[in-house]
Design a protein around this motif. Structure first.
Motif, short mmCIF file in Angstrom:
data_model
loop_
_atom_site.label_atom_id
_atom_site.label_comp_id
_atom_site.label_asym_id
_atom_site.label_seq_id
_atom_site.Cartn_x
_atom_site.Cartn_y
_atom_site.Cartn_z
N HIS A 1 0.84 -1.19 0.00
CA HIS A 1 0.00 0.00 0.00
C HIS A 1 0.88 1.24 0.00
O HIS A 1 1.80 1.34 0.81
N ILE A 2 0.59 2.14 -0.90
CA ILE A 2 1.33 3.40 -0.99
C ILE A 2 0.42 4.46 -0.39
O ILE A 2 -0.46 4.99 -1.05
N ALA A 3 0.62 4.74 0.87
CA ALA A 3 -0.29 5.63 1.60
C ALA A 3 0.21 7.06 1.56
O ALA A 3 1.37 7.33 1.86
N PRO A 4 -0.67 7.98 1.19
CA PRO A 4 -0.30 9.39 1.22
C PRO A 4 -0.05 9.85 2.66
O PRO A 4 -0.64 9.33 3.60
N THR A 5 0.82 10.82 2.80
CA THR A 5 1.09 11.39 4.12
C THR A 5 -0.02 12.36 4.50
O THR A 5 -0.81 12.79 3.66
N ASN A 6 -0.05 12.73 5.76
CA ASN A 6 -1.00 13.75 6.21
C ASN A 6 -0.78 15.05 5.46
O ASN A 6 -1.74 15.77 5.13
N ASP A 7 0.49 15.40 5.16
CA ASP A 7 0.79 16.61 4.40
C ASP A 7 0.14 16.57 3.02
O ASP A 7 -0.35 17.59 2.53
N HIS B 1 -3.57 3.23 -5.19
CA HIS B 1 -2.52 3.27 -4.16
C HIS B 1 -2.16 1.89 -3.62
O HIS B 1 -1.52 1.78 -2.57
N VAL B 2 -2.54 0.83 -4.33
CA VAL B 2 -2.17 -0.54 -3.93
C VAL B 2 -1.56 -1.22 -5.15
O VAL B 2 -2.14 -1.22 -6.23
N VAL B 3 -0.37 -1.79 -4.96
CA VAL B 3 0.26 -2.56 -6.02
C VAL B 3 0.32 -4.02 -5.61
O VAL B 3 0.46 -4.35 -4.44
N GLU B 4 0.17 -4.89 -6.60
CA GLU B 4 0.22 -6.33 -6.34
C GLU B 4 1.67 -6.79 -6.50
O GLU B 4 2.07 -7.32 -7.53
N ALA B 5 2.45 -6.50 -5.47
CA ALA B 5 3.87 -6.85 -5.49
C ALA B 5 4.41 -6.76 -4.08
O ALA B 5 3.86 -6.05 -3.24
N ASN B 6 5.49 -7.46 -3.85
CA ASN B 6 6.21 -7.33 -2.59
C ASN B 6 7.23 -6.21 -2.83
O ASN B 6 8.40 -6.47 -3.10
N ALA B 7 6.77 -4.98 -2.78
CA ALA B 7 7.54 -3.83 -3.25
C ALA B 7 8.25 -3.10 -2.10
O ALA B 7 7.90 -1.99 -1.75
N LEU B 8 9.24 -3.75 -1.55
CA LEU B 8 10.05 -3.09 -0.53
C LEU B 8 11.00 -2.11 -1.21
O LEU B 8 11.48 -2.37 -2.32
N SER B 9 11.28 -1.00 -0.57
CA SER B 9 12.12 0.02 -1.19
C SER B 9 13.49 -0.54 -1.56
O SER B 9 14.09 -0.12 -2.55
N LEU C 1 5.20 -0.40 -11.53
CA LEU C 1 4.41 -1.33 -10.74
C LEU C 1 2.95 -1.17 -11.10
O LEU C 1 2.42 -0.05 -11.08
N GLU C 2 2.31 -2.27 -11.46
CA GLU C 2 0.89 -2.22 -11.78
C GLU C 2 0.08 -2.07 -10.51
O GLU C 2 0.32 -2.74 -9.52
N THR C 3 -0.89 -1.17 -10.57
CA THR C 3 -1.77 -0.97 -9.43
C THR C 3 -3.00 -1.86 -9.58
O THR C 3 -3.20 -2.49 -10.61
N ASP D 1 -7.39 -1.00 -12.82
CA ASP D 1 -7.16 -1.59 -14.14
C ASP D 1 -6.41 -0.65 -15.08
O ASP D 1 -6.81 0.49 -15.29
N GLY D 2 -5.30 -1.17 -15.63
CA GLY D 2 -4.56 -0.44 -16.65
C GLY D 2 -3.67 0.67 -16.13
O GLY D 2 -3.03 1.35 -16.92
N GLU D 3 -3.59 0.85 -14.85
CA GLU D 3 -2.78 1.94 -14.29
C GLU D 3 -1.53 1.39 -13.62
O GLU D 3 -1.55 0.31 -13.03
N SER D 4 -0.45 2.13 -13.72
CA SER D 4 0.78 1.74 -13.05
C SER D 4 1.44 2.99 -12.47
O SER D 4 1.07 4.12 -12.81
N VAL D 5 2.39 2.77 -11.59
CA VAL D 5 3.17 3.87 -11.01
C VAL D 5 4.63 3.65 -11.37
O VAL D 5 5.07 2.51 -11.58
N GLU D 6 5.39 4.73 -11.47
CA GLU D 6 6.79 4.66 -11.84
C GLU D 6 7.67 4.85 -10.61
O GLU D 6 7.42 5.74 -9.79
N VAL D 7 8.69 4.01 -10.51
CA VAL D 7 9.65 4.09 -9.41
C VAL D 7 10.84 4.93 -9.86
O VAL D 7 11.36 4.74 -10.97
#
Length: 86
Positions: free
Chosen positions: A10-16, A43-51, A60-62, A65-71
């Motif tokens: 889960h890629i959780a946004p910060t309070n900021d 904000h959820v990727v199907e991966a064991n995505a440790l930094s 990483l595919e979220t 459907d059809g959306e991904s995020v870039e590292v």
């Protein structure tokens, strides 16, 4: 149909990040469950995505459907997803 997902991250946004949203955005999302669900899925990727396992340029595919995020990895352990620090 049930889907069994074994690893998610889960890629959780910060309070900021929430504080920077235009006024009324959260209220509008709470009144529109479909839009809220799409944002949560993005904000959820199907991966064991440790930094420590990510490389610059990985996509990483979220669960949206059809959306991904870039590292983006730079310096010593500076990791960004799209343009957000993680």
């Amino acid at each position: 149909k049930h889907v069994h997902i074994t690893h998610t991250h889960h890629i959780a946004p910060t309070n900021d990040a929430f504080d920077k949203l235009p006024e009324g955005t959260l209220t509008n999302l709470l009144e529109n469950p479909d839009a809220l669900a799409d944002i949560l899925k993005y904000h959820v990727v199907e991966a064991n995505a440790l930094s420590t396992s990510l490389s610059n340029g990985d996509e990483l595919e979220t669960l949206l459907d059809g959306e991904s995020v870039e590292v983006k990895v730079s310096g010593s352990n500076t990791v960004r997803i799209n343009d957000a620090n993680v």
